[in-house]
Scaffold this motif. Structure first.
Motif, PDB file in Angstrom:
ATOM      1  N   ALA A   1      37.103  39.665  31.468  1.00  0.00           N
ATOM      2  CA  ALA A   1      38.312  40.149  30.809  1.00  0.00           C
ATOM      3  C   ALA A   1      39.543  39.730  31.602  1.00  0.00           C
ATOM      4  CB  ALA A   1      38.262  41.668  30.689  1.00  0.00           C
ATOM      5  N   THR A   2      40.678  39.744  30.954  1.00  0.00           N
ATOM      6  CA  THR A   2      41.942  39.447  31.623  1.00  0.00           C
ATOM      7  C   THR A   2      42.204  40.473  32.720  1.00  0.00           C
ATOM      8  OG1 THR A   2      42.818  38.526  29.570  1.00  0.00           O
ATOM      9  CG2 THR A   2      44.416  39.122  31.277  1.00  0.00           C
ATOM     10  N   ARG A   3      42.711  40.003  33.833  1.00  0.00           N
ATOM     11  CA  ARG A   3      43.000  40.903  34.953  1.00  0.00           C
ATOM     12  C   ARG A   3      44.014  41.970  34.548  1.00  0.00           C
ATOM     13  NH1 ARG A   3      44.949  37.880  40.122  1.00  0.00           N
ATOM     14  NH2 ARG A   3      46.802  37.531  38.849  1.00  0.00           N
ATOM     15  N   THR A   4      43.726  43.216  34.926  1.00  0.00           N
ATOM     16  CA  THR A   4      44.625  44.334  34.663  1.00  0.00           C
ATOM     17  C   THR A   4      45.435  44.637  35.909  1.00  0.00           C
ATOM     18  OG1 THR A   4      43.108  45.306  33.042  1.00  0.00           O
ATOM     19  CG2 THR A   4      44.753  46.767  34.026  1.00  0.00           C
ATOM     20  N   SER A   5      46.739  44.820  35.731  1.00  0.00           N
ATOM     21  CA  SER A   5      47.641  45.123  36.846  1.00  0.00           C
ATOM     22  C   SER A   5      48.343  46.447  36.573  1.00  0.00           C
ATOM     23  CB  SER A   5      48.681  44.007  37.002  1.00  0.00           C
ATOM     24  OG  SER A   5      49.605  44.313  38.022  1.00  0.00           O
ATOM     25  N   VAL A   6      48.220  47.380  37.516  1.00  0.00           N
ATOM     26  CA  VAL A   6      48.807  48.711  37.366  1.00  0.00           C
ATOM     27  C   VAL A   6      49.788  48.946  38.514  1.00  0.00           C
ATOM     28  CG1 VAL A   6      48.346  51.186  37.243  1.00  0.00           C
ATOM     29  CG2 VAL A   6      46.683  49.551  36.302  1.00  0.00           C
ATOM     30  N   PRO A   7      51.079  49.195  38.226  1.00  0.00           N
ATOM     31  CA  PRO A   7      52.044  49.467  39.293  1.00  0.00           C
ATOM     32  C   PRO A   7      51.717  50.757  40.029  1.00  0.00           C
ATOM     33  CG  PRO A   7      53.147  48.954  37.222  1.00  0.00           C
ATOM     34  CD  PRO A   7      51.704  49.183  36.899  1.00  0.00           C
ATOM     35  N   LEU A   8      51.916  50.735  41.348  1.00  0.00           N
ATOM     36  CA  LEU A   8      51.697  51.914  42.180  1.00  0.00           C
ATOM     37  C   LEU A   8      52.990  52.287  42.895  1.00  0.00           C
ATOM     38  CD1 LEU A   8      48.238  51.005  43.791  1.00  0.00           C
ATOM     39  CD2 LEU A   8      48.672  52.400  41.754  1.00  0.00           C
TER      40      LEU A   8
ATOM     41  N   ASP B   1      55.895  52.906  45.657  1.00  0.00           N
ATOM     42  CA  ASP B   1      56.503  52.097  46.721  1.00  0.00           C
ATOM     43  C   ASP B   1      56.242  50.605  46.556  1.00  0.00           C
ATOM     44  OD1 ASP B   1      57.564  54.356  47.988  1.00  0.00           O
ATOM     45  OD2 ASP B   1      55.697  54.698  49.087  1.00  0.00           O
ATOM     46  N   GLY B   2      56.204  50.143  45.314  1.00  0.00           N
ATOM     47  CA  GLY B   2      56.061  48.723  45.061  1.00  0.00           C
ATOM     48  C   GLY B   2      54.642  48.202  45.148  1.00  0.00           C
ATOM     49  N   GLY B   3      53.667  49.091  45.292  1.00  0.00           N
ATOM     50  CA  GLY B   3      52.279  48.652  45.352  1.00  0.00           C
ATOM     51  C   GLY B   3      51.755  48.265  43.984  1.00  0.00           C
ATOM     52  N   VAL B   4      50.568  47.661  43.973  1.00  0.00           N
ATOM     53  CA  VAL B   4      49.954  47.275  42.706  1.00  0.00           C
ATOM     54  C   VAL B   4      48.441  47.425  42.824  1.00  0.00           C
ATOM     55  CG1 VAL B   4      49.817  44.830  43.350  1.00  0.00           C
ATOM     56  CG2 VAL B   4      49.818  45.471  40.936  1.00  0.00           C
ATOM     57  N   LEU B   5      47.820  47.872  41.732  1.00  0.00           N
ATOM     58  CA  LEU B   5      46.374  47.982  41.621  1.00  0.00           C
ATOM     59  C   LEU B   5      45.901  46.918  40.642  1.00  0.00           C
ATOM     60  CD1 LEU B   5      43.565  49.412  41.834  1.00  0.00           C
ATOM     61  CD2 LEU B   5      44.366  50.950  40.017  1.00  0.00           C
ATOM     62  N   LEU B   6      44.940  46.088  41.066  1.00  0.00           N
ATOM     63  CA  LEU B   6      44.417  45.012  40.241  1.00  0.00           C
ATOM     64  C   LEU B   6      42.942  45.276  39.943  1.00  0.00           C
ATOM     65  CD1 LEU B   6      45.940  42.014  42.243  1.00  0.00           C
ATOM     66  CD2 LEU B   6      46.885  43.107  40.193  1.00  0.00           C
ATOM     67  N   LEU B   7      42.547  45.107  38.672  1.00  0.00           N
ATOM     68  CA  LEU B   7      41.173  45.316  38.245  1.00  0.00           C
ATOM     69  C   LEU B   7      40.668  44.043  37.574  1.00  0.00           C
ATOM     70  CD1 LEU B   7      41.622  48.842  36.618  1.00  0.00           C
ATOM     71  CD2 LEU B   7      40.849  48.332  38.942  1.00  0.00           C
ATOM     72  N   MET B   8      39.510  43.529  38.048  1.00  0.00           N
ATOM     73  CA  MET B   8      38.986  42.256  37.546  1.00  0.00           C
ATOM     74  C   MET B   8      37.507  42.403  37.200  1.00  0.00           C
ATOM     75  SD  MET B   8      41.082  40.177  40.418  1.00  0.00           S
ATOM     76  CE  MET B   8      41.372  41.738  41.258  1.00  0.00           C
ATOM     77  N   PRO B   9      37.162  42.603  35.907  1.00  0.00           N
ATOM     78  CA  PRO B   9      35.763  42.778  35.498  1.00  0.00           C
ATOM     79  C   PRO B   9      35.153  41.495  34.938  1.00  0.00           C
ATOM     80  CG  PRO B   9      37.220  43.553  33.775  1.00  0.00           C
ATOM     81  CD  PRO B   9      38.103  42.990  34.859  1.00  0.00           C
ATOM     82  N   ALA B  10      33.838  41.351  35.106  1.00  0.00           N
ATOM     83  CA  ALA B  10      33.100  40.220  34.550  1.00  0.00           C
ATOM     84  C   ALA B  10      31.650  40.640  34.341  1.00  0.00           C
ATOM     85  CB  ALA B  10      33.172  39.009  35.478  1.00  0.00           C
ATOM     86  N   ALA B  11      30.957  39.939  33.438  1.00  0.00           N
ATOM     87  CA  ALA B  11      29.567  40.291  33.159  1.00  0.00           C
ATOM     88  C   ALA B  11      28.812  39.107  32.584  1.00  0.00           C
ATOM     89  CB  ALA B  11      29.497  41.467  32.185  1.00  0.00           C
ATOM     90  N   ASP B  12      27.496  39.127  32.790  1.00  0.00           N
ATOM     91  CA  ASP B  12      26.590  38.247  32.066  1.00  0.00           C
ATOM     92  C   ASP B  12      25.467  39.128  31.511  1.00  0.00           C
ATOM     93  OD1 ASP B  12      24.877  38.734  34.223  1.00  0.00           O
ATOM     94  OD2 ASP B  12      25.117  36.736  35.091  1.00  0.00           O
ATOM     95  N   ALA B  13      24.371  38.539  31.076  1.00  0.00           N
ATOM     96  CA  ALA B  13      23.331  39.332  30.430  1.00  0.00           C
ATOM     97  C   ALA B  13      22.652  40.309  31.372  1.00  0.00           C
ATOM     98  CB  ALA B  13      22.283  38.395  29.824  1.00  0.00           C
ATOM     99  N   ARG B  14      22.666  40.024  32.672  1.00  0.00           N
ATOM    100  CA  ARG B  14      21.916  40.844  33.628  1.00  0.00           C
ATOM    101  C   ARG B  14      22.803  41.744  34.477  1.00  0.00           C
ATOM    102  NH1 ARG B  14      18.045  38.647  38.567  1.00  0.00           N
ATOM    103  NH2 ARG B  14      17.302  40.694  39.234  1.00  0.00           N
ATOM    104  N   PHE B  15      23.976  41.249  34.890  1.00  0.00           N
ATOM    105  CA  PHE B  15      24.815  41.975  35.832  1.00  0.00           C
ATOM    106  C   PHE B  15      26.245  42.119  35.306  1.00  0.00           C
ATOM    107  CE2 PHE B  15      21.675  39.912  38.679  1.00  0.00           C
ATOM    108  CZ  PHE B  15      21.199  41.036  39.347  1.00  0.00           C
TER     109      PHE B  15
END
Length: 301
Positions: free
Chosen positions: A37-44, A46-60
């Motif tokens: 999926a497209t990377r998700t960016s969440v502002p935190l 004091d200027g911080g940022v939270l990044l979430l990067m998910p991926a999958a195939d048939a097994r994992f």
């Protein structure tokens, strides 16, 4: 769920096996057997940022979670912190958690080697490395261990850091030296790797006609380690077209013809009569490939 610390994560991701895991992931991506999926960016705060990067195939399935807090440097905390969690794709069972910083550094260096393989380039020759941070060290080690590089020139903004990395590589049997000006050796280097956070080009314009250039540092449209003129002279390969179009400032600023750019998943080897530029910006599928390897490595022990 087993959790690996930094040293355990590094031990579970040997560079040679990691290159092979990435090459296999390119094939699975090409066949449509793995997706991210497209990377998700969440502002935190004091200027911080939270990044979430998910991926999958048939097994994992894998999820990389990263926080970036520039203000942490002033209080002695890491600016970037992250972890990667591997799950069973069928049941959702959490299988393994790994140090995200170590995994990213090692898979980025392995990705450079895998990209060079897809471009049909031998990267065992003389190497110029620009930068002396975490990514520079991982690239120096990976290219020595996997490609067999034995002559290495290192240039960094801080001379002492370049010399420290050169000393480390000499302890591994590599003829490594710090240089003050990369232009002194750029026309002799078979491979030039840039691992900086510079917003202006750091790779000298004069390179060998058959040089292999690898740029991994610039990650925004306003950053570039390679000049537009040099980019336009090269056959260009990227880890993903989608990511490069959005983040590869080197290519964006060059106004490159995107129809001529090859993604690793379906690349054809380049001709030997012009330089090759390998540009990576990262992708969750590469984290999935690394996490799978780490899990398999531990299961087989």
């Amino acid at each position: 769920m087993r959790t690996l610390d930094a040293a355990e994560t590094a031990a579970a991701l040997p560079y040679g096996a990691l290159v092979e895991a990435l090459l296999q992931m390119f094939d699975r991506e090409h066949r449509g057997e793995a997706h991210a999926a497209t990377r998700t960016s969440v502002p935190l705060a004091d200027g911080g940022v939270l990044l979430l990067m998910p991926a999958a195939d048939a097994r994992f399935a894998a999820l990389k979670t990263v926080t970036v807090h520039a203000c942490n440097a002033a209080i002695g905390l890491p600016v970037v912190q992250g972890e990667v969690t591997l799950m069973d794709a069928v049941t959702g069972t959490r299988l393994l958690a790994m140090d995200g910083n170590v995994l990213t550094a090692r898979r980025t260096a392995a990705l450079s080697l895998a990209g060079a393989a897809r471009a049909g380039r031998d990267v065992s020759g003389r190497m110029l490395l620009i930068g002396a941070g975490v990514q520079a060290r991982s690239h120096a080690e990976a290219f020595a261990q996997v490609a067999g590089v034995r002559q290495l020139w290192i240039h960094a903004r801080t001379q002492a850091h370049a010399e420290q990395l050169a000393q480390h590589m000499r302890s591994l049997g590599v003829d490594a030296s710090e240089i003050a000006d990369p232009a002194q050796v750029s026309e002799d280097a078979d491979v030039i790797v840039a691992t900086t956070s510079s917003s202006t080009p750091v790779i000298p314009p004069k390179v060998r006609p058959d040089a292999t250039l690898i740029a991994v540092g610039a990650y925004r449209a306003d950053m570039a380690e390679v000049s537009p003129e040099l980019v336009r002279r090269c056959a260009v390969f990227v880890d993903t077209l989608e990511g490069a179009r959005a983040e590869a400032g080197d290519l964006i600023q060059a106004g490159i013809d995107w129809s001529s750019v090859q993604a690793f998943a379906n690349a054809e080897p380049a001709a030997q009569d012009r330089p090759v530029l390998i540009k990576t910006v990262g992708h969750a599928l590469w984290d999935l490939a690394a996490a799978q390897l780490a899990y398999t490595h531990r299961e087989q022990r």
